[in-house]
Structure formats: C-alpha cells, structure tokens
Design a protein around this motif. Sequence first.
Motif, mmCIF file in Angstrom:
data_model
loop_
_atom_site.group_PDB
_atom_site.id
_atom_site.type_symbol
_atom_site.label_atom_id
_atom_site.label_comp_id
_atom_site.label_asym_id
_atom_site.label_seq_id
_atom_site.Cartn_x
_atom_site.Cartn_y
_atom_site.Cartn_z
ATOM 1 N N GLY A 14 0.378 -0.870 -0.220
ATOM 2 C CA GLY A 14 -0.240 0.683 0.179
ATOM 3 C C GLY A 14 0.825 1.651 0.041
ATOM 4 N N SER A 15 -0.106 2.272 0.585
ATOM 5 C CA SER A 15 0.347 3.733 0.599
ATOM 6 C C SER A 15 1.581 4.307 1.144
ATOM 7 N N ILE A 16 2.713 5.071 1.421
ATOM 8 C CA ILE A 16 3.284 5.076 1.622
ATOM 9 C C ILE A 16 3.424 7.146 1.912
ATOM 10 N N ASN A 17 2.924 8.230 2.006
ATOM 11 C CA ASN A 17 2.561 9.637 1.904
ATOM 12 C C ASN A 17 3.369 10.203 3.196
ATOM 13 N N THR A 18 3.274 11.508 3.313
ATOM 14 C CA THR A 18 4.083 12.666 4.076
ATOM 15 C C THR A 18 2.582 13.599 3.956
ATOM 16 N N ASP A 19 2.356 13.209 5.345
ATOM 17 C CA ASP A 19 0.660 14.503 5.555
ATOM 18 C C ASP A 19 1.066 15.221 5.910
ATOM 19 N N VAL A 42 3.634 15.082 9.314
ATOM 20 C CA VAL A 42 3.399 13.926 10.062
ATOM 21 C C VAL A 42 3.500 12.562 9.207
ATOM 22 N N SER A 43 3.879 11.669 9.517
ATOM 23 C CA SER A 43 4.087 10.171 8.717
ATOM 24 C C SER A 43 2.453 9.670 8.599
ATOM 25 N N GLY A 44 2.690 9.703 6.991
ATOM 26 C CA GLY A 44 0.789 8.894 6.774
ATOM 27 C C GLY A 44 1.143 7.808 5.676
ATOM 28 N N GLY A 45 -0.571 7.482 4.663
ATOM 29 C CA GLY A 45 -0.923 6.646 4.137
ATOM 30 C C GLY A 45 -1.558 5.889 4.173
ATOM 31 N N LYS A 46 -2.315 5.126 3.492
ATOM 32 C CA LYS A 46 -3.361 4.732 4.296
ATOM 33 C C LYS A 46 -2.507 3.160 4.526
ATOM 34 N N GLY A 47 -1.488 2.290 3.874
ATOM 35 C CA GLY A 47 -1.111 1.885 3.812
ATOM 36 C C GLY A 47 0.189 1.653 4.847
ATOM 37 N N THR A 98 7.912 11.298 -3.223
ATOM 38 C CA THR A 98 6.969 10.832 -2.199
ATOM 39 C C THR A 98 5.517 11.065 -2.770
ATOM 40 N N GLY A 99 4.626 9.842 -2.419
ATOM 41 C CA GLY A 99 3.365 10.753 -2.015
ATOM 42 C C GLY A 99 2.839 11.519 -0.926
ATOM 43 N N VAL A 100 2.499 12.664 -1.252
ATOM 44 C CA VAL A 100 1.717 13.679 -0.006
ATOM 45 C C VAL A 100 0.204 13.407 0.173
ATOM 46 N N ALA A 101 -0.852 14.291 1.333
ATOM 47 C CA ALA A 101 -1.596 14.589 1.686
ATOM 48 C C ALA A 101 -1.537 15.308 1.982
#
Length: 310
Positions: A14-19, A42-47, A98-101
């Motif tokens: 799954g996903s790895i994001n910076t929130d 902070v660290s996020g991403g559903k996965g 890297t993914g971002v939310a």
Amino acid sequence: MSKEAKQGAVLVMGSINTDLVARSLYLPRPGETIEGQEFAQVSGGKGANQAVAAARIGARVAMVGCIGSDDNGASRLAALEADGIDCSSVETDPSTPTGVAIVTVANNGQNTIVVVAGGNGQVTPAMVKRHEAAVKAADVVICQLETPWDSVFATLVMARRFGKVTVLNPAPATGPLPAEWLPLVDYLIPNEVEAAILSGLPVESESGAQRAAQELQRAGAQNVIVTLGAQGAFLLTETGEGIHFAAVKVNAVDTTAAGDTFIGVFAAQIAARQPVEAAVKLAQRAAAISVMRNGAQPSIPTREEVDCAQ
C-alpha cells in the motif's frame, strides 16, 4: 515489543505518504479561505498507517510499496523501520516524489484529505511479483486502493494462490469493484461511505450496513465489516451471521487514522489466530484511542496503551 514476543505475520501492500496537516475551527466550504490554528508534517498513507497499527499491536509486519528519492521518502522509511517494520520490499523511484496528503482537520474531529500519489502510483504488478517472497512469508495480506488497481489485484491473486488470509480496505472508493475481486477477499472492510458506494445502497444505520454487507457478500466477499464511526461496526460473517459492535465512547479530536488503526489491529489479531469477534473489539478500542490524538501515525496506540485502556 521484542521480535520474539510478536505473533502473526502481516504483509501490507500500500501507500506511503507525508501528511501535511492543518487544523481549523471548521472545514472550509468550496471557495472559502479560513484561518488555520495549527500545522504539522507527519507520517501517513493508508498502507503505512495500517502497517504501523499492526506492528504496534504486536504483529511481525512487512511492507511492499514505493517512495521517491527525496527527504520525505527517507523520513517515511526511517519512521516505518523505527516501528520494527520490514521495509526491504519498499522500492525507491528517483523519477517521482514521495506521496503527499493534504489534510484539514476541524475542531470536531472531522477531516478532508487530498492525496497526491507520487511514488505510490509507481507500484506495479511487476513490483509485486518481485516481492513474492514477502507475500509467501505472511499470514495475512492487506491492500487498499491508494496504489494502482492492477497492482492491488495482482497482490490479491498472489495471496490467494499462496493460501493467505486477505483483507481489503476499499478506500478511496469511487464505484463498484471489478467482479473478479471480491471472491479473492476474506475480509472486506469499508466504512459507511465506502460501503454505500460499493453496494449502491444507503448506509446510515446498522440496518443499512447489514443490507450493504449482504449485497457485497452476494458479490463474492467472504466476510464484510462495515465501520460506522460513532455507531460502531457491523460484521457479516461468511456463515451469514450479522453482529453489531457498539462504539467505544470517546471525545474525538482527529479521526484521520481511525479506520487504518482498526484495519491494522484487526489483521494483526487474525494473523495471531484470535477469534474474529475478539479481533473486532480490540480494533475498536485501538481506533477509539487514535481519535483522541492528533495526526495519522502519531495517533496509533501501542499494545500496552490499548490494554491499559480496557
């Protein structure tokens, strides 16, 4: 918790994001600019959130995913490894960030989230195939929908081929899932909004959750758990038995990772061969703790915290 004390193996694809999280008095309406009260990164991403929840409750956890070769990626990887998660199957793509939310949280605990996939969008079936050994080593395999759907389907197919228990969190949900997916899913875990989108039925109560779960089970899912926020959770087992679990009463300040906490803890308990009802109840307690804290991964409790909250 030492490696020796951990029970059950969970693999998260799954996903790895910076929130990027802004707190405000209320959620802005379309076209409205309002004053924010706080900001955090902070660290996020559903996965990643689900992996952290499973690790903190006591499972051995590995993750398959993709980050960019940027500071955010390095920070997210270090955070996952600090929780004892095996990241040897997390790849780095230098061509993408890297993914971002972007998360807005209101004072009543509700939130809105905009996700920019970044490296998460580079997860492919070929990547999943490269990490077949990680899937083989797991007891339970978790997927969500923040990576490309063909990679999710490839993971479910592989997990089923190896006889693993599969958990699918259909989020974000945009419409019904492909017909061939649900027969590959042992535990389908949508929230009320996702259950309504997947089933085409309104889900505003326990009875609505039951009807939606029955429709999803007819479509092929073995067991369905609809999380209902303050209304608790509804479980429809593969035998057709329906069970409602009342919510733990708390004062919510941020619901960002509540669903991810529930799923990670539930999967960890199933991997440890705990009864399904006990797994749901522990997952509810953990999720209740998470909503009383700010942030995604910073809000996820440890096993000791969940046990002390009983």
